[in-house]
Scaffold this active site. Structure first.
Site, mmCIF file in Angstrom:
data_model
loop_
_atom_site.group_PDB
_atom_site.id
_atom_site.type_symbol
_atom_site.label_atom_id
_atom_site.label_comp_id
_atom_site.label_asym_id
_atom_site.label_seq_id
_atom_site.Cartn_x
_atom_site.Cartn_y
_atom_site.Cartn_z
ATOM 1 N N GLY A 37 -92.101 44.608 -31.812
ATOM 2 C CA GLY A 37 -92.920 43.504 -32.290
ATOM 3 C C GLY A 37 -94.263 44.062 -32.706
ATOM 4 O O GLY A 37 -94.777 44.986 -32.081
ATOM 5 N N ASN B 142 -92.524 41.179 -15.639
ATOM 6 C CA ASN B 142 -92.359 40.717 -17.012
ATOM 7 C C ASN B 142 -90.877 40.464 -17.237
ATOM 8 O O ASN B 142 -90.100 41.399 -17.429
ATOM 9 C CB ASN B 142 -92.903 41.778 -17.978
ATOM 10 C CG ASN B 142 -92.704 41.396 -19.432
ATOM 11 O OD1 ASN B 142 -92.175 40.343 -19.766
ATOM 12 N ND2 ASN B 142 -93.135 42.276 -20.324
ATOM 13 N N ARG C 256 -87.721 41.786 -37.108
ATOM 14 C CA ARG C 256 -88.258 40.529 -37.650
ATOM 15 C C ARG C 256 -88.835 40.753 -39.037
ATOM 16 O O ARG C 256 -89.483 41.758 -39.304
ATOM 17 C CB ARG C 256 -89.358 39.977 -36.734
ATOM 18 C CG ARG C 256 -88.882 39.603 -35.354
ATOM 19 C CD ARG C 256 -90.031 39.042 -34.519
ATOM 20 N NE ARG C 256 -89.734 39.137 -33.094
ATOM 21 C CZ ARG C 256 -90.605 39.526 -32.165
ATOM 22 N NH1 ARG C 256 -91.840 39.843 -32.509
ATOM 23 N NH2 ARG C 256 -90.250 39.592 -30.902
ATOM 24 N N GLU D 59 -100.411 46.968 -20.765
ATOM 25 C CA GLU D 59 -100.391 45.528 -20.515
ATOM 26 C C GLU D 59 -100.242 45.227 -19.027
ATOM 27 O O GLU D 59 -100.792 44.239 -18.530
ATOM 28 C CB GLU D 59 -99.263 44.883 -21.328
ATOM 29 C CG GLU D 59 -99.532 44.939 -22.820
ATOM 30 C CD GLU D 59 -98.350 44.508 -23.669
ATOM 31 O OE1 GLU D 59 -98.295 43.318 -24.032
ATOM 32 O OE2 GLU D 59 -97.490 45.362 -23.963
ATOM 33 N N HIS E 284 -99.232 39.080 -28.067
ATOM 34 C CA HIS E 284 -99.730 40.416 -27.700
ATOM 35 C C HIS E 284 -101.183 40.370 -27.224
ATOM 36 O O HIS E 284 -101.898 41.376 -27.310
ATOM 37 C CB HIS E 284 -99.634 41.392 -28.890
ATOM 38 C CG HIS E 284 -98.247 41.671 -29.360
ATOM 39 N ND1 HIS E 284 -97.919 41.792 -30.695
ATOM 40 C CD2 HIS E 284 -97.088 41.864 -28.678
ATOM 41 C CE1 HIS E 284 -96.633 42.036 -30.818
ATOM 42 N NE2 HIS E 284 -96.105 42.085 -29.595
ATOM 43 N N GLY F 100 -95.908 51.396 -29.218
ATOM 44 C CA GLY F 100 -95.023 52.549 -29.336
ATOM 45 C C GLY F 100 -95.137 53.275 -30.658
ATOM 46 O O GLY F 100 -95.171 54.512 -30.709
ATOM 47 N N ASP G 177 -85.693 51.446 -35.138
ATOM 48 C CA ASP G 177 -86.495 52.456 -34.439
ATOM 49 C C ASP G 177 -87.197 53.346 -35.469
ATOM 50 O O ASP G 177 -86.538 54.017 -36.273
ATOM 51 C CB ASP G 177 -85.590 53.294 -33.539
ATOM 52 C CG ASP G 177 -86.386 54.171 -32.580
ATOM 53 O OD1 ASP G 177 -87.308 54.866 -33.045
ATOM 54 O OD2 ASP G 177 -86.081 54.166 -31.372
ATOM 55 N N ARG H 42 -96.282 38.006 -16.529
ATOM 56 C CA ARG H 42 -96.501 37.809 -17.957
ATOM 57 C C ARG H 42 -95.777 36.531 -18.374
ATOM 58 O O ARG H 42 -94.588 36.361 -18.106
ATOM 59 C CB ARG H 42 -95.943 38.986 -18.757
ATOM 60 C CG ARG H 42 -96.138 38.800 -20.261
ATOM 61 C CD ARG H 42 -95.207 39.683 -21.047
ATOM 62 N NE ARG H 42 -95.388 39.490 -22.484
ATOM 63 C CZ ARG H 42 -94.444 39.704 -23.385
ATOM 64 N NH1 ARG H 42 -93.247 40.100 -23.007
ATOM 65 N NH2 ARG H 42 -94.685 39.510 -24.663
#
Length: 395
Positions: A208, A10, A237, A381, A176, A327, A279, A87
């Site tokens: 994300g 990735n 974002r 993933e 995703h 996460g 975070d 990916r």
């Protein structure tokens, strides 16, 4: 036949995650991260079994990093590497599933680079490097967007002039996909439901974030759109804002498109709201200490998440469960609790002890008796990319 090994790669613009996936082993024999590639501080971290190591590789690019990684993968697989799975973020409308990489596929990934300018070129760097180093090994592209190609037209079209869609590919794609796909299938396994007769709301929450409505193993709607900026509040974002915000900022502050793009993608989200961090762990600590910005960011994040999940429910004929992953989704019991408090009409009730228990990779159901199912399902993933690579090899 011995168990097969897939190396999953990735690539980001200056980083590269990798994992060796054995089809019969629950843990990865080898996994790691190369970061700050292209800079004097480039470094490679890896874990081989329980042994963790790092190597400084000043100035190394993706190709140079892979020259270190590929021999490790060969050794860890006992010389039996079956394929490399990559990916790729954006497949546009070209790809409804994973595919073996050839020249036609490479060209299509290049063509879609305009839709993901930060991601697809980096993904191509990794593909080209492994093709150079292992030209005879099967290589597979697994697209973030492919899983969402089952969305109906009324879910993916924007209400803009048709030529923008027909000639310029302006539509909703979603991202995703590998995560939403993986956790919905794991949830079906965990609850004893057939994938082809199960309906889920999924919330992938990390830096994300996106939600998805999944019917019988297929995506019916998702919160991200043409780019990963649409939808939920995320780490940096903004998620959904008034489309006229761009022209307002240009008129009132004289900001260029580049400045606006940077603000919405890199300086917004819970980082912008809190003034502290992107975070959620940092925000949770600050919130407990009474920091008003951290509390506001937490509340906006959870409310907007609940709104999105409620909207996604429009795509479901029934609800077999709500899944938290990523996460934040896997580790923040307070986010899960506050989000469910906003979804009163769904009659969700939380088992607080079960909710607190499901962190750090612990999967399980966290609803109280009489509530619709609520599950915490750690995403994987890398394993999903390996599974799709193996399916192509078998085909």
């Amino acid at each position: 036949m011995s168990a097969r090994n897939i190396l999953v790669i990735n690539c980001g613009s200056s980083s590269m995650k990798f994992a060796l996936v054995n089809e019969e082993q629950a843990t990865f024999p080898l996994q790691g991260l190369a970061e700050r590639l292209g800079s004097p501080e480039a470094v490679l971290h890896w874990q081989l079994g329980d042994n963790k190591q790092s190597l400084e590789i000043p100035g190394a690019d993706h190709h140079a990093a892979l020259q270190h990684v590929l021999p490790m993968a060969q050794d860890a697989s006992g010389g039996h590497l079956s394929a490399i799975g990559h990916r790729v973020v954006h497949g546009g409308e070209h790809f409804t599933g994973s595919c073996l990489i050839n020249e036609e596929v490479l060209n299509a990934i290049r063509d879609n680079a305009q839709l993901a300018p930060l991601h697809n070129p980096a993904n191509l760097v990794g593909i080209n490097a492994t093709l150079d180093l292992f030209p005879d090994l099967p290589q597979v592209a697994v697209f973030d967007t492919a899983f969402h190609q089952t969305m109906p037209e009324y879910a993916y079209r924007y209400a803009v002039p048709e030529f923008l869609y027909k000639e310029h590919s302006v539509r909703r794609y979603g991202f995703h996909g590998t995560s939403h796909n993986y956790v919905s299938k794991r949830a079906a396994e965990m609850t004893g439901l057939p994938v082809e007769d199960s309906c889920w709301l999924t919330a992938h929450l990390g830096n994300g974030c996106s939600t998805c409505a999944i019917v019988n193993g297929e995506s019916r709607d998702t919160s991200m759109g043409m780019t990963p900026l649409e939808g939920l509040v995320m780490g940096t974002r903004s998620g959904d804002v008034d489309p006229n915000l761009h022209s307002y900022l240009n008129r009132t502050l004289g900001w260029s498109l580049e400045q606006i793009d940077r603000a919405l993608n890199h300086d917004s989200g819970i980082k912008g709201l809190s003034g502290l961090s992107n975070d959620m762990r940092t925000l949770s600590e600050a919130r407990m200490a009474g920091h008003p910005g951290a509390n506001l960011a937490f509340e906006v994040f959870c409310y907007r998440l609940a709104k999105s999940l409620a909207a996604m429910a429009c795509a479901l004929p029934k609800l077999d469960g709500l899944i938290f992953t990523g996460g934040i989704g896997e580790n923040s019991a307070p986010v899960r609790e506050r989000t469910l408090e906003h979804l009163k009409l769904f009659n969700f009730k939380l088992d607080k002890a079960a909710n607190e228990r499901c962190t750090r990779g612990v999967a399980g159901e966290i609803q109280a008796e009489g509530s619709p199912r609520v599950l915490v399902v750690p995403t994987n993933e890398e394993r999903q990319i390996a599974l799709e690579s193996l399916e192509l090899l078998d085909a």
